[in-house]
Design a protein around this motif. Structure first.
Motif, PDB file in Angstrom:
ATOM      1  N   SER A  19       0.834  -1.204   0.000  1.00  0.00           N
ATOM      2  CA  SER A  19       0.000   0.000   0.000  1.00  0.00           C
ATOM      3  C   SER A  19       0.863   1.246   0.000  1.00  0.00           C
ATOM      4  N   SER A  43       6.651   9.466  -6.534  1.00  0.00           N
ATOM      5  CA  SER A  43       5.213   9.250  -6.684  1.00  0.00           C
ATOM      6  C   SER A  43       4.610  10.303  -7.616  1.00  0.00           C
ATOM      7  N   SER A  44       3.437   9.957  -8.140  1.00  0.00           N
ATOM      8  CA  SER A  44       2.651  10.924  -8.909  1.00  0.00           C
ATOM      9  C   SER A  44       1.552  11.453  -8.002  1.00  0.00           C
ATOM     10  N   TRP A  45       1.488  12.779  -7.840  1.00  0.00           N
ATOM     11  CA  TRP A  45       0.563  13.389  -6.902  1.00  0.00           C
ATOM     12  C   TRP A  45      -0.609  14.018  -7.642  1.00  0.00           C
ATOM     13  N   THR A  61      -3.960  12.662  -3.251  1.00  0.00           N
ATOM     14  CA  THR A  61      -3.568  11.256  -3.401  1.00  0.00           C
ATOM     15  C   THR A  61      -2.189  11.156  -4.027  1.00  0.00           C
ATOM     16  N   SER A  76       0.265   8.207  -6.186  1.00  0.00           N
ATOM     17  CA  SER A  76       0.302   6.919  -6.889  1.00  0.00           C
ATOM     18  C   SER A  76       1.749   6.511  -7.107  1.00  0.00           C
ATOM     19  N   GLY A 123       1.877   1.450  -9.481  1.00  0.00           N
ATOM     20  CA  GLY A 123       0.583   0.828  -9.749  1.00  0.00           C
ATOM     21  C   GLY A 123      -0.418   0.912  -8.622  1.00  0.00           C
ATOM     22  N   LYS A 124      -0.047   1.476  -7.484  1.00  0.00           N
ATOM     23  CA  LYS A 124      -0.972   1.601  -6.364  1.00  0.00           C
ATOM     24  C   LYS A 124      -1.223   3.074  -6.051  1.00  0.00           C
ATOM     25  N   THR A 125      -2.459   3.351  -5.594  1.00  0.00           N
ATOM     26  CA  THR A 125      -2.850   4.704  -5.222  1.00  0.00           C
ATOM     27  C   THR A 125      -3.248   4.733  -3.756  1.00  0.00           C
ATOM     28  N   SER A 126      -2.845   5.779  -3.060  1.00  0.00           N
ATOM     29  CA  SER A 126      -3.109   5.899  -1.624  1.00  0.00           C
ATOM     30  C   SER A 126      -4.569   6.217  -1.331  1.00  0.00           C
TER      31      SER A 126
END
Length: 769
Positions: A40, A76-78, A106, A108, A111-114
């Protein structure tokens, strides 16, 4: 045959059911090696509030299947759910408020997003833009770091240093100073000619200024410190390059120097870093001696580094066992110890994991940045905190309980500072098992007042978060918000400094012991071949031929000590003059020797005075209970002073004090009274009354080392600790490697044979003025 086909179909159907379970069970294995999978992404803080144009730094943490975690903020991508309310940098995680409202933030990664974090943009308005410090003086080539701060109507403060345009004009156009406008040094001014410059910052249509005076002081020396030290192979030592000027000012030239570590025989005894955060850090490579050399602006300074043949004997994680609630945190240290007794912090170099037996993800632990080695409770159970360094592995047991949150408080609850004074606040969450978790860094801080006169500001950034500054006389409500909870404290800002009296503890008369940096009854020892610098007098008070005194009250003084047990200690007076090494060559002047009996008597009287003063009976159990009181009694057998903020007064304990720095330094706050007295004592009789490990003592709001007194039976100051105050010990005192003291180390006050003082490596003791 048909029956066989029927069974075969059932068997294949059963295998098909089991296959996904089998694949999941093997998902973390490949070729016998464990594959760590991403579980996560967690974004912190979960809730935050900023004004329009305010900023909020978010952190993205990746949680892995083996319980480890790492900071992935930069990779990360915000995204901001309502970009009209707030935008967020897609690479840095810094959000900016654009309009009042709420937006979901958020991150990412892989491949997962918070889960989203909630950012509220409030209607607070900008009330001031200032440059700090307002006035200061440096010599030509001296430097000063400036900050540009914007304050809003709700008391929040934002650092605009990096976003401002900086200039340093002067009245006569001679180029008094320059100031950096980009990079890591933005806001750093450098003196170039004698005169006055107006340091100016411009941000978003606002302008703020400060006065900088550049004086004619000249450079007198460049030194490398420590001057001599010893480490084993793979051991490390941080060096500083310091330039001193004729006005007494000193500037750190470490980052600007060129560092080398040559040795005489070319075998590569040590290396030293020449860039980055580790610049000036030497590492032992092979046995021998290296000359640590710093070159800066045409000046060269050196130090001697000895690399010995000591071998690694242990690698440990501390604390060995501890308990935290879900969402609670614990900072761990990884320490490697060598056969010569030296210890090195391997926390930042270790790989950390937090596996548990049942795979339920009991805890995570950070593997990067300032939080490396910090574990966070996720679910109830036990986790094995594991550090791996250089093929060595060490573990500790972490128990996470299901304790529920029972309170959220700000400490100190009430306090007073003068205008321009500061106070560091802590936000603490309390759980049903009695444990607390420090939420200072994760909280949003404001400092509103009733009349809107801007009584105080409070920082929401970096290492200063939670630090309030007095702006004008009045009262402010210090407010912290975390995870839907709010806590407050009352801050009173006074227009005048409190009266000059010493406060509730009363004044302390050190009698004839006042000029002494070191006193012991029967022995002062130092590690062979190492030199400790004592800015004060030195004495052994043992009656008979063993007694000696080394007085260094004036430049060029030549009174040397006698016993061989004082060898390898250098005595230096307050003017920096080194009379020479204490050897058996001279037993001191007869007049000085004659003063020893009275010195021993006086030291005993001081000890009895401090030991017998009545302390308040107010019970102290944690930092919260120490808030706003003038002295008290610690009622636990072991009293770690980490994270405490103490006001002037008398504090006592029947057990041993500790100072681990796990929750920050011990802060002694005088509340603006420069004569306020602190007396901290242990009535414990035995191996120790005070033992510091990595903790330091910080003086705040006018507190002075000359007014801080420690009264113990025995005391040990940990390696690398900066300790402040006068220690009066009934028996022995030990200073571990590079423990430095602004104060006095006075051992053997009870006049017993076990009244020794031991210096284990280069230590510096400076008697405060």
């Amino acid at each position: 045959m048909n029956r066989f086909k029927s069974h075969s179909k059932r068997f294949m159907w059963f295998i098909a059911l089991l296959l996904p379970i089998f694949m999941v069970g093997c998902a973390d294995k490949k070729g016998g090696a464990t594959i760590t999978t991403l579980r996560s992404i967690v974004v912190t803080p979960a809730t935050a509030s900023i004004p329009v144009s305010g900023t909020q730094q978010y952190t993205a943490t990746a949680i892995y299947s083996n319980g480890s975690s790492r900071n992935v903020t930069a990779t990360s991508s915000w995204a901001s759910g309502t970009p009209g309310v707030a935008t967020i940098s897609s690479s840095t995680g810094v959000a900016v408020g654009l309009a009042t409202g709420t937006s979901l933030i958020t991150a990412s990664f892989d491949g997962k997003t918070s889960q989203p974090a909630t950012l509220t943009v409030n209607a607070a308005t900008s009330v001031s833009f200032t440059v700090t410090p307002a006035t200061t003086t440096i010599p030509v080539s001296g430097t000063r770091k400036y900050q540009a701060l914007e304050t809003f109507s709700n008391g929040s403060t934002f650092d605009r240093t990096a976003l401002s345009n900086w200039t340093a004009p002067d009245l006569v156009g001679v180029g008094v100073a320059t100031i950096a406008n980009s990079g890591a040094n933005i806001g750093v001014a450098t003196g170039t000619a004698v005169g006055q410059a107006l340091i100016t910052a411009r941000y978003n249509g606002r302008t703020a200024t400060a006065n900088l005076t550049v004086n004619a002081a000249t450079s007198v020396s460049l030194t490398v410190t420590p001057a001599t030290t010893t480490i084993p192979i793979t051991g490390t030592r941080k060096y500083l390059a310091l330039e001193t000027f004729t006005d007494g000012s000193t500037f750190d030239r470490t980052a600007l120097s060129n560092w080398t570590a040559p040795d005489l025989v070319g075998v590569g005894v040590a290396t030293i870093a020449n860039s980055g955060v580790d610049i000036g850090v030497a590492t032992g490579v092979t046995v021998g001696q290296a000359r640590i050399t710093a070159n800066y602006n045409g000046k060269t300074a050196t130090a001697i580094l000895t690399v010995n043949a000591a071998t690694s004997v242990s690698f440990t994680v501390t604390p060995a066992t501890t308990t935290i609630p879900i969402t609670g945190t614990r900072k761990y240290l990884a320490l490697e110890t060598f056969s010569d007794g030296s210890t090195f912090d391997r926390t930042a170099l270790s790989n950390w994991t937090a596996p548990d037996l049942l795979g339920v993800n009991v805890a995570t632990i950070s593997n990067s940045g300032l939080t490396i080695g910090t574990a966070t409770g996720v679910s109830a159970g036990q986790s094995t905190i594991t550090a791996t360094y250089n093929s060595k592995t060490a573990t500790a047991i972490l128990t996470v309980t299901a304790a529920a949150s029972t309170g959220f408080t700000v400490t100190p609850a009430t306090t007073t500072i003068p205008i321009t004074g500061t106070r560091q606040y802590m936000a603490l969450e309390t759980f049903s098992d009695g444990s607390t978790a420090d939420r200072t860094q994760l909280s949003v801080w404001t400092a509103p007042d009733l009349l809107g006169v801007n009584v105080a500001t409070i920082s929401n950034i970096g290492l200063t978060i939670g630090t309030a500054t007095g702006v004008s006389a009045g009262q402010a409500t210090i407010t912290a918000k975390y995870n839907g909870m709010t806590a407050t404290a009352i801050l009173t800002v006074t227009a005048v400094v409190p009266g000059p009296g010493p406060g509730a503890a009363g004044a302390v008369d050190l009698k004839s012991a006042a000029p002494f940096g070191l006193i012991a009854y029967n022995a002062i020892t130092n590690a062979a071949g190492l030199n400790s610098h004592i800015y004060g007098d030195v004495a052994l008070t043992q009656p008979g031929p063993g007694g000696t005194i080394a007085s260094v009250t004036g430049p060029g003084t030549n009174d040397f000590g006698f016993p061989t047990l004082l060898k390898s200690s250098i005595v230096t007076d307050s003017a920096g003059v080194t009379p020479g090494m204490i050897t058996a060559a001279n037993n001191g002047a007869p007049a000085n020797i004659a003063a020893l009996p009275q010195l021993l008597v006086d030291l005993g009287l001081v000890y009895n005075d401090l030991f017998n003063r009545a302390a308040p009976l107010t019970q102290i159990t944690n930092p919260l209970s120490a808030s706003g009181i003038s002295g008290g009694t610690f009622n636990a057998p072991a009293n770690d002073l980490t994270g405490y903020i103490l006001s002037p007064g008398i504090y006592t304990a029947t057990g041993t004090y500790g100072l681990s720095n796990l929750a920050g330094p011990l802060v002694l706050d005088a509340g603006g009274n420069p004569n306020a007295v602190f007396i901290i004592r242990s009535t414990n009789v035995g191996p120790s009354g005070f033992t510091s490990t990595t903790g330091s003592v910080v003086l705040q709001n006018g507190a002075q080392a000359k007014n801080v007194f420690w009264v113990v039976d025995n005391l040990t100051v940990g390696a690398g600790t900066f300790f402040q105050g006068t220690v009066v010990a009934g028996h022995a005192i030990t200073l571990l490697a590079h423990a430095n003291v602004e104060g006095r180390m006075l051992a053997g006050a009870l006049g017993l044979v076990s009244g020794a003082l031991t210096l284990t490596d280069t230590n510096v003791i400076t008697v405060p003025k």
